[in-house]
Structures are given as C-alpha cells and as structure tokens.
Design an enzyme around this catalytic site. Structure first.
Site, mmCIF file in Angstrom:
data_model
loop_
_atom_site.group_PDB
_atom_site.id
_atom_site.type_symbol
_atom_site.label_atom_id
_atom_site.label_comp_id
_atom_site.label_asym_id
_atom_site.label_seq_id
_atom_site.Cartn_x
_atom_site.Cartn_y
_atom_site.Cartn_z
ATOM 1 N N VAL A 3 0.807 -1.316 -0.006
ATOM 2 C CA VAL A 3 0.025 0.041 0.043
ATOM 3 C C VAL A 3 0.820 1.313 -0.055
ATOM 4 O O VAL A 3 1.670 1.235 0.828
ATOM 5 C CB VAL A 3 -0.839 0.141 1.207
ATOM 6 C CG1 VAL A 3 -1.831 1.225 1.385
ATOM 7 C CG2 VAL A 3 -1.711 -1.192 1.170
ATOM 8 N N LYS A 4 0.669 2.190 -0.869
ATOM 9 C CA LYS A 4 1.453 3.302 -0.879
ATOM 10 C C LYS A 4 0.794 4.440 -0.293
ATOM 11 O O LYS A 4 -0.508 5.014 -0.557
ATOM 12 C CB LYS A 4 1.491 3.834 -2.637
ATOM 13 C CG LYS A 4 2.681 4.220 -2.952
ATOM 14 C CD LYS A 4 2.715 4.578 -4.325
ATOM 15 C CE LYS A 4 4.411 4.802 -4.950
ATOM 16 N NZ LYS A 4 4.034 5.270 -6.225
ATOM 17 N N ILE A 5 1.453 5.074 0.397
ATOM 18 C CA ILE A 5 1.046 6.347 1.351
ATOM 19 C C ILE A 5 1.710 7.298 1.305
ATOM 20 O O ILE A 5 3.080 7.452 1.298
ATOM 21 C CB ILE A 5 0.858 5.848 2.755
ATOM 22 C CG1 ILE A 5 0.269 4.536 3.266
ATOM 23 C CG2 ILE A 5 0.295 6.805 3.578
ATOM 24 C CD1 ILE A 5 -1.345 4.660 3.110
#
Ligand code: G3P
Length: 274
Positions: free
Chosen positions: A96-98
């Site tokens: 997951v890219k944050i």
C-alpha cells in the site's frame, strides 16, 4: 539493485516481466489515469478492479504498490486496508502506497501520512511511503515502519532547475556535479540534486540500521538510474522508456552488424547443428 517498473500499462508490465529482470511494479493515481486513458484509446472496456487484478496476476511474487487517495489518516488507513484485503489474496503481492504528508493548500493534517504508515505497518501491511523530498521525511517514514521509502529524484531536479530559471525537458539529465565545479551551487534546503537526496538517505538508513528499503522514484534517464545505484538505492522504479534505454548503445549495434557480416558458412553450419 532491484528494478521496478513505474507503470500501470499492462502491456509494458508483461513485456518487462518477459525479459526476466523485473522485481516489482509501482503505480500512483497519475499512472492509473494514464493506463485508463490508454485502455479507452484502444477501446478496451475493462473494469478497474479486474484491470488491477490482471496486473497483480501478471507479476506473481513481485511487489505491486497501489496508492491510497484519502486526505486524512482515517481515510488512508481505511483505504489501505481495503486495497490490501481486496487485492492481496489475488497474488500475494500488494504493497500500500501512502504519501508522507497528505496536506496541501490550507489543510493542517501534516502528520496523517506518518500516522497511516505506522498504523498499516503495525498491522503487517507492507507500505511504500511516497512523495518524499527530504532526508528528514525519509527518516520519519522509516521510523514509522515503511517497508519502502520513495524519494522523487527527478522532481527534485525539476524544482532546482525551475528555481534557477533553467530550461529543460523532463527526461534531461541534470548535471548537478558539473554545475558545482563551475561554482554554481543550486539547492533545495541543502539538497543539490535528486541523486544527492538518495545519497543522504542511504547514509542515514545505514547509520541507524533502519530496515526501510530505499526506492529511488521519479527516475527520468539512465544516467540518473546509474547514479541512484552508485548512491546506494536498494531499488529504482523506472518508466518503460528508461528500461528500453538501459539496453541500448550504438557501438553494441555497430558491433552486432560487423559480427553478423563476418560469419563464415562453416561456423554458421556448426551452430545450426548441420
Ligand atoms: O515514481 C514516481 C513517479 O511515477 C513520478 O515520476 O516522472 O512523474 O516525476 P515523475
């Protein structure tokens, strides 16, 4: 150094995967948009969820970063979980890219990115912390538990050149070292180039034995990729155009032409098994 493809275009992903040198894929909302436009152009009517599933399935075992779109910690954590639960079972390869800091304009939730990185990482969801432009941001991302930290190399160079009023094309190599020798030191808060940003982060991660992997992003040309490798990046994520440039050299082509012209029939027969 591991090599990720910075693209959501499935044809490109499959092609690079077929070369046998692909280690992962990164996406962001702009790359999803580009891929969606491409599919529209080709009149490929495929639902977004299925499209993402087909990307994941085409690179089993290789990490694929999918970015959240929320603008506060609650939304990003919620979306991160949803992305992970919905897509990770497909091929066990979702990251997951944050964004390091989701605040822009008048927003004041500057630490929500960090909070989201911490929350998701603590649940065992691998996080790629993106939009990193300073070593300090990288340090915070690593401390919060990000598995990957993504400094935007090319965009640092864009900013420095824009400030200096230099004309350039997106893919142009930025000769920061050459400028330094001419006594022209340009910088953004003491960072003289995207590559220097990578170098500084690599030293900090090493000094403190931080587990995060340094993922050089926003790579625009092969010299930048080479310098990111020399600077100690664990991974580089690059567009398809850069992958194509990596294998090319005119002297290689010239050498191939000469070798092909010089083949004697006896040697050719031997290799054909006749
Ligand atoms: O890897 C991050 C990337 O997609 C941004 O690249 O070239 O738009 O700065 P660029």
């Amino acid at each position: 150094m591991r090599l990720f493809l910075d693209s959501g275009i499935i044809e490109e992903i499959r092609l690079v995967q077929s070369y046998g040198i692909l280690d992962g894929v990164t996406l962001n909302p702009s790359l999803v948009k580009k891929a969606a436009e491409k599919r529209e152009e080709k009149k490929q009517d495929i639902q977004m969820g299925d499209y993402i599933r087909s990307i994941l399935k085409s690179v089993p075992g290789l990490p694929v970063s999918l970015e959240v779109i929320g603008l506060d910690a609650v939304q990003m954590i919620d979306e991160g979980r949803r992305i992970y639960n919905m897509f990770h079972p497909v091929a066990q390869n979702v990251v997951v890219k944050i964004p390091i800091n989701c605040a822009y304009g008048k927003k004041t939730n500057a630490f929500d990115g960090i909070k989201a990185v911490k929350a998701l990482s603590s649940e065992g969801i691998p996080v790629n912390c993106t939009l990193v432009f300073t070593p300090e941001q990288a340090l915070l991302a690593a401390k919060a538990g990000a598995r990957f930290v993504s400094p935007f190399t090319g965009r640092v160079d864009d900013f420095i050149r824009e400030q200096a009023g230099m004309a350039f094309q997106k893919e142009d190599y930025f000769p920061a070292e050459g400028l330094k020798r001419q006594g022209k030191v340009l910088h953004d808060q003491g960072i003289c180039s995207g590559i220097q940003l990578i170098r500084h982060i690599a030293v900090i991660f090493k000094n403190y034995d931080l587990d995060a992997q340094l993922l050089a992003a926003s790579i625009r040309n092969t010299r930048q990729l080479r310098e990111a490798a020399l600077a100690g990046a664990d991974i580089a994520t690059v567009p398809f155009a850069v992958i194509k440039q990596m294998v090319a050299h005119f002297k290689t082509a010239e050498g191939m032409e000469t070798f092909t012209d010089d083949i004697v029939p006896a040697y050719a027969q031997l290799l054909k098994g006749n």
